[in-house]
Design an enzyme around this catalytic site. Structure first.
Site, PDB file in Angstrom:
ATOM      1  N   SER A   1       0.853  -1.191   0.000  1.00  0.00           N
ATOM      2  CA  SER A   1       0.000   0.000   0.000  1.00  0.00           C
ATOM      3  C   SER A   1       0.890   1.243   0.000  1.00  0.00           C
ATOM      4  O   SER A   1       2.028   1.196   0.493  1.00  0.00           O
ATOM      5  CB  SER A   1      -0.859   0.012   1.271  1.00  0.00           C
ATOM      6  OG  SER A   1      -1.513   1.267   1.408  1.00  0.00           O
TER       7      SER A   1
ATOM      8  N   TYR B   1      -1.567  -0.664  10.397  1.00  0.00           N
ATOM      9  CA  TYR B   1      -1.730  -1.000   8.968  1.00  0.00           C
ATOM     10  C   TYR B   1      -0.465  -0.648   8.177  1.00  0.00           C
ATOM     11  O   TYR B   1       0.101  -1.476   7.467  1.00  0.00           O
ATOM     12  CB  TYR B   1      -2.936  -0.249   8.411  1.00  0.00           C
ATOM     13  CG  TYR B   1      -3.180  -0.474   6.938  1.00  0.00           C
ATOM     14  CD1 TYR B   1      -3.748  -1.657   6.486  1.00  0.00           C
ATOM     15  CD2 TYR B   1      -2.854   0.499   5.992  1.00  0.00           C
ATOM     16  CE1 TYR B   1      -3.979  -1.864   5.127  1.00  0.00           C
ATOM     17  CE2 TYR B   1      -3.084   0.301   4.642  1.00  0.00           C
ATOM     18  CZ  TYR B   1      -3.646  -0.886   4.216  1.00  0.00           C
ATOM     19  OH  TYR B   1      -3.870  -1.087   2.871  1.00  0.00           O
TER      20      TYR B   1
HETATM   21  N1  NAD Z   1      -8.703  -0.165  -1.300  1.00  0.00           N
HETATM   22  C1  NAD Z   1      -7.615   0.589  -1.218  1.00  0.00           C
HETATM   23  O1  NAD Z   1      -7.666   1.816  -1.397  1.00  0.00           O
HETATM   24  C2  NAD Z   1      -6.274  -0.037  -0.935  1.00  0.00           C
HETATM   25  C3  NAD Z   1      -5.148   0.786  -1.009  1.00  0.00           C
HETATM   26  C4  NAD Z   1      -3.896   0.219  -0.788  1.00  0.00           C
HETATM   27  C5  NAD Z   1      -3.785  -1.123  -0.510  1.00  0.00           C
HETATM   28  N2  NAD Z   1      -4.907  -1.897  -0.423  1.00  0.00           N
HETATM   29  C6  NAD Z   1      -4.716  -3.326  -0.145  1.00  0.00           C
HETATM   30  O2  NAD Z   1      -5.345  -4.083  -1.162  1.00  0.00           O
HETATM   31  C7  NAD Z   1      -5.799  -5.318  -0.623  1.00  0.00           C
HETATM   32  C8  NAD Z   1      -7.278  -5.490  -0.928  1.00  0.00           C
HETATM   33  O3  NAD Z   1      -7.980  -4.404  -0.346  1.00  0.00           O
HETATM   34  P1  NAD Z   1      -9.528  -4.125  -0.583  1.00  0.00           P
HETATM   35  O4  NAD Z   1      -9.696  -2.669  -0.466  1.00  0.00           O
HETATM   36  O5  NAD Z   1     -10.007  -4.845  -1.779  1.00  0.00           O
HETATM   37  O6  NAD Z   1     -10.126  -4.801   0.760  1.00  0.00           O
HETATM   38  P2  NAD Z   1     -11.531  -5.504   1.064  1.00  0.00           P
HETATM   39  O7  NAD Z   1     -11.692  -5.496   2.539  1.00  0.00           O
HETATM   40  O8  NAD Z   1     -12.583  -4.912   0.230  1.00  0.00           O
HETATM   41  O9  NAD Z   1     -11.251  -7.016   0.596  1.00  0.00           O
HETATM   42  C9  NAD Z   1     -10.313  -7.809   1.299  1.00  0.00           C
HETATM   43  C10 NAD Z   1     -10.590  -9.276   1.069  1.00  0.00           C
HETATM   44  O10 NAD Z   1      -9.655 -10.023   1.854  1.00  0.00           O
HETATM   45  C11 NAD Z   1     -10.347 -11.057   2.522  1.00  0.00           C
HETATM   46  N3  NAD Z   1      -9.630 -11.450   3.728  1.00  0.00           N
HETATM   47  C12 NAD Z   1      -9.490 -10.730   4.886  1.00  0.00           C
HETATM   48  N4  NAD Z   1      -8.784 -11.433   5.781  1.00  0.00           N
HETATM   49  C13 NAD Z   1      -8.481 -12.626   5.198  1.00  0.00           C
HETATM   50  C14 NAD Z   1      -7.768 -13.767   5.619  1.00  0.00           C
HETATM   51  N5  NAD Z   1      -7.255 -13.851   6.853  1.00  0.00           N
HETATM   52  N6  NAD Z   1      -7.605 -14.797   4.756  1.00  0.00           N
HETATM   53  C15 NAD Z   1      -8.166 -14.736   3.513  1.00  0.00           C
HETATM   54  N7  NAD Z   1      -8.854 -13.683   3.063  1.00  0.00           N
HETATM   55  C16 NAD Z   1      -9.005 -12.631   3.886  1.00  0.00           C
HETATM   56  C17 NAD Z   1     -11.725 -10.467   2.824  1.00  0.00           C
HETATM   57  O11 NAD Z   1     -12.692 -11.487   3.086  1.00  0.00           O
HETATM   58  C18 NAD Z   1     -12.002  -9.689   1.541  1.00  0.00           C
HETATM   59  O12 NAD Z   1     -12.607 -10.500   0.566  1.00  0.00           O
HETATM   60  C19 NAD Z   1      -5.499  -5.268   0.873  1.00  0.00           C
HETATM   61  O13 NAD Z   1      -4.274  -5.937   1.129  1.00  0.00           O
HETATM   62  C20 NAD Z   1      -5.377  -3.780   1.143  1.00  0.00           C
HETATM   63  O14 NAD Z   1      -4.594  -3.509   2.266  1.00  0.00           O
HETATM   64  C21 NAD Z   1      -6.153  -1.382  -0.624  1.00  0.00           C
END
Ligand code: NAD
Length: 273
Positions: free
Chosen positions: A156, A169
């Site tokens: 991230s 985080y």
């Molecule tokens: N959305 C953003 O702006 C953003 C920005 C930077 C990084 N990220 C990273 O991108 C990735 C996805 O983020 P997102 O926004 O789609 O999140 P989200 O919460 O919408 O989706 C996350 C998914 O991970 C699954 N999950 C959570 N814990 C788990 C576990 N222990 N084992 C298996 N699956 C698990 C959840 O069930 C969900 O389906 C994450 O690593 C997040 O930190 C997101």
């Protein structure tokens, strides 16, 4: 406002991942779903790993609509036995794994002085230990199967420029960058690459929860928090999950073979703003 607002418009499909099997963790929703479907549009069969199998089934349907194969595997990335069983199932069902995307993650917005030990540990269990466990198991499998594959870790921008409330985080995501560097070095002899992607703000359920939490802490509205957040991106809009998928396809394809140990911001310019 940028005029480039329809990121999906030109890219419907290609064949860069034909005959490849890609594992995407946390692919039930959000960025993981976008990555899974984008990989499928490039020809890959996809193993959808998630704790939420009901929602993951919707991702699998979207993958199948592209003509690729998909399976849903219930995996908790923070649990080594669950990861081992999940990878075994994936290989049994869809064959050797060519690429893995460590995308599963959790985020809470909590000031450090209010962060509990349990919250800190949870961020590290899912966001940091998860990519280690999955990479270790999949890389071992790739070596056994003679596959020169690729690992992509979703870190991230918060690893380098976290907001207030992103202590646990941001620290967990920063550790993913170090993990990626060592994976790249130690797996290079086996022809396996490892890279990290640092997304900026992408509209997903995680971000919607983050906006609610920040709004409550700042006594404002989620819309205000989003607007402030987007002001800190050079391109003042949030991304769609598929835009992270485009970079994943590049890194998993032959075009990405000479990229390793890298951490790539796909962030609308957030880290440079
Ligand atoms: N959305 C953003 O702006 C953003 C920005 C930077 C990084 N990220 C990273 O991108 C990735 C996805 O983020 P997102 O926004 O789609 O999140 P989200 O919460 O919408 O989706 C996350 C998914 O991970 C699954 N999950 C959570 N814990 C788990 C576990 N222990 N084992 C298996 N699956 C698990 C959840 O069930 C969900 O389906 C994450 O690593 C997040 O930190 C997101």
């Amino acid at each position: 406002m940028s005029t480039r607002e329809s990121p999906d418009r030109d890219v419907q499909s290609d064949s860069r991942l034909t005959d490849r099997h890609v594992v995407v963790t946390g692919a039930a929703q959000g960025i993981g779903r976008g990555i899974a479907v984008r990989c499928a549009r490039a020809g890959a069969d996809v193993s959808v790993f998630d704790v939420d199998t009901e929602t993951a089934a919707e991702t699998a349907s979207l993958v199948r609509e592209t003509g690729s194969e998909a399976i849903v595997v219930e995996v908790d990335v923070a649990d080594g036995d669950s990861v081992d069983d999940g990878v075994e199932t994936a290989v049994d069902e869809l064959g050797p794994v060519h690429g893995v995307v460590n995308n599963a993650g959790v985020q809470r917005s909590v000031p450090l002085l209010e962060t509990t030990e349990a919250e800190w540990d949870r961020h590290f269990a899912v966001n940091a230990k998860g990519p280690f466990l999955v990479s270790k198991r999949v890389a071992t499998q790739m070596i056994d199967d003679g596959i020169e594959g690729s690992i992509v870790n979703v870190s991230s921008v918060g690893a380098e420029r976290p907001f207030r409330g992103q202590g646990a985080y941001g620290a967990s995501k920063a550790s993913v960058l170090a993990l990626t560097t060592v994976l790249a070095k130690e797996l290079s002899d086996h022809g396996i690459t490892a890279n990290a992607i640092k997304p900026g703000t992408v509209r997903t359920p995680m971000v919607d929860e983050w906006l609610e939490e920040r709004a409550e802490q700042q006594d404002t509205t989620p819309e205000e928090v989003l607007s402030d957040s987007l002001d800190t991106h050079i391109l003042d809009r949030a991304a769609q999950p598929v835009e992270i998928g485009h970079m994943v396809v590049l890194l998993l394809s032959a075009e990405g073979e000479w990229i390793t140990g890298e951490s790539i911001a796909v962030d609308g310019g957030y880290l440079k703003a």
